[in-house]
Scaffold this active site. Sequence first.
Site, PDB file in Angstrom:
ATOM      1  N   GLY A 264       3.436  -5.527  -3.542  1.00 55.78           N
ATOM      2  CA  GLY A 264       4.803  -5.149  -3.248  1.00 55.78           C
ATOM      3  C   GLY A 264       4.883  -4.274  -2.014  1.00 55.78           C
ATOM      4  O   GLY A 264       3.880  -3.722  -1.555  1.00 55.78           O
ATOM      5  N   CYS A 265       6.087  -4.142  -1.470  1.00 52.42           N
ATOM      6  CA  CYS A 265       6.253  -3.379  -0.229  1.00 52.42           C
ATOM      7  C   CYS A 265       5.959  -1.893  -0.429  1.00 52.42           C
ATOM      8  O   CYS A 265       5.185  -1.292   0.326  1.00 52.42           O
ATOM      9  CB  CYS A 265       7.655  -3.589   0.338  1.00 52.42           C
ATOM     10  N   TYR A 266       6.555  -1.265  -1.453  1.00 52.97           N
ATOM     11  CA  TYR A 266       6.292   0.150  -1.695  1.00 52.97           C
ATOM     12  C   TYR A 266       4.824   0.397  -2.037  1.00 52.97           C
ATOM     13  O   TYR A 266       4.211   1.332  -1.506  1.00 52.97           O
ATOM     14  CB  TYR A 266       7.185   0.670  -2.823  1.00 52.97           C
TER      15      TYR A 266
ATOM     16  N   THR B 255       2.235  -1.342  -1.093  1.00 52.92           N
ATOM     17  CA  THR B 255       1.420  -1.545   0.111  1.00 52.92           C
ATOM     18  C   THR B 255       1.376  -0.275   0.951  1.00 52.92           C
ATOM     19  O   THR B 255       0.296   0.205   1.323  1.00 52.92           O
ATOM     20  CB  THR B 255       1.976  -2.708   0.945  1.00 52.92           C
ATOM     21  N   ALA B 256       2.526   0.282   1.255  1.00 51.77           N
ATOM     22  CA  ALA B 256       2.568   1.487   2.082  1.00 51.77           C
ATOM     23  C   ALA B 256       1.875   2.657   1.388  1.00 51.77           C
ATOM     24  O   ALA B 256       1.115   3.416   2.009  1.00 51.77           O
ATOM     25  CB  ALA B 256       4.017   1.851   2.404  1.00 51.77           C
TER      26      ALA B 256
END
Length: 346
Positions: free
Chosen positions: A154-156, A158-159
């Site tokens: 997911g995007c969150y 990943t960061a």
Amino acid sequence: MAHRLGIVGASGYGGAELLRLAATHPAFEVAVVAAHSQAGTPIVDLFPNLAGTRVFDAIEVGALAECDVVVLATPHDVALELGAELFDAGVRVVDLSAAFRLSVDGFATWYGGTHDRPDLATGDAAADPAAVYGLPELGHREAVRGATLVANPGCYPTATLLGLAPLAGLLQPGTIVVDAKSGTSGAGRAAKDTLHFSHVHGDLSAYGAPGHRHTGEIERWLPGDLGAVSFTPHLVPMARGLLATCYATLADGVDAAAVQDALTTAYADEPFVHVLAPGRFPHTKALAGSNGCQLSAVVDGRTGRVTVTSAIDNLGKGAAGQALQNANLMLGIEETAGLTTVGVYP
């Protein structure tokens, strides 16, 4: 010879970003552009940047089975069924949803449903080795190369994972707090009252706390035993971009030099992750349209805490870009093919 790429859910923002990136990819031919409710609709009607006469295809398993790799950009319930069917047929799949990112128990906890394919729940140690979680920079690269199904992070997560994972051995367990902010494209293309321009313009709001679904993914894939994570996402009035600010208490004796060394060592040979000097902070705009990630860390000697900031494009490294990175690895293509760390700026 070009590899045949299939995209399912191509009428969403993630699918459209895949089409944009694939248009200039040196080794992919887009064979299928499938969308359930938009089948037959000209693509340009939804996305004016994708000019041409092509229309969205219907979702047909037979056509997808002829592809070298299929990227699913659908809700997790659709992906769970279709991804499993394609996996059983021997088709390489990269899934952008949460269908395969967690353990069976984790899926039930965070998504409230039964996982019908325990062998494809990558968060379980007993999962089929051909089904893997795909964040290459976290030691998953070789597993992705041999995988049939990759759960795209997911995007969150990943960061957050890129920022914190190299520091896992330097942190006190149970002290991690993540404050993250994403552009509105992370909420999808569907019309929602909370996403009207007049509502989001000039506004900033938190949502999903304290039980946002990505919390379970972050906790599952952080190395070591760092305990529970407090995670709060926010919606910011911009189309794309994501910034995660992560706080944690350092273990005794850990200083700023050790933190910086851990980050620079972890990413010294990584093409998509850039570690900035202490005192310089990532900007989401610097990464717009790219598959890059920028990180920086500062240590507060007064409190003994570290602040790690991590920026990505939520549609790039947070979704479509990372999906193509994983697809490249699965097919033996140069990992960086068709991707860049250089954002569109200003």
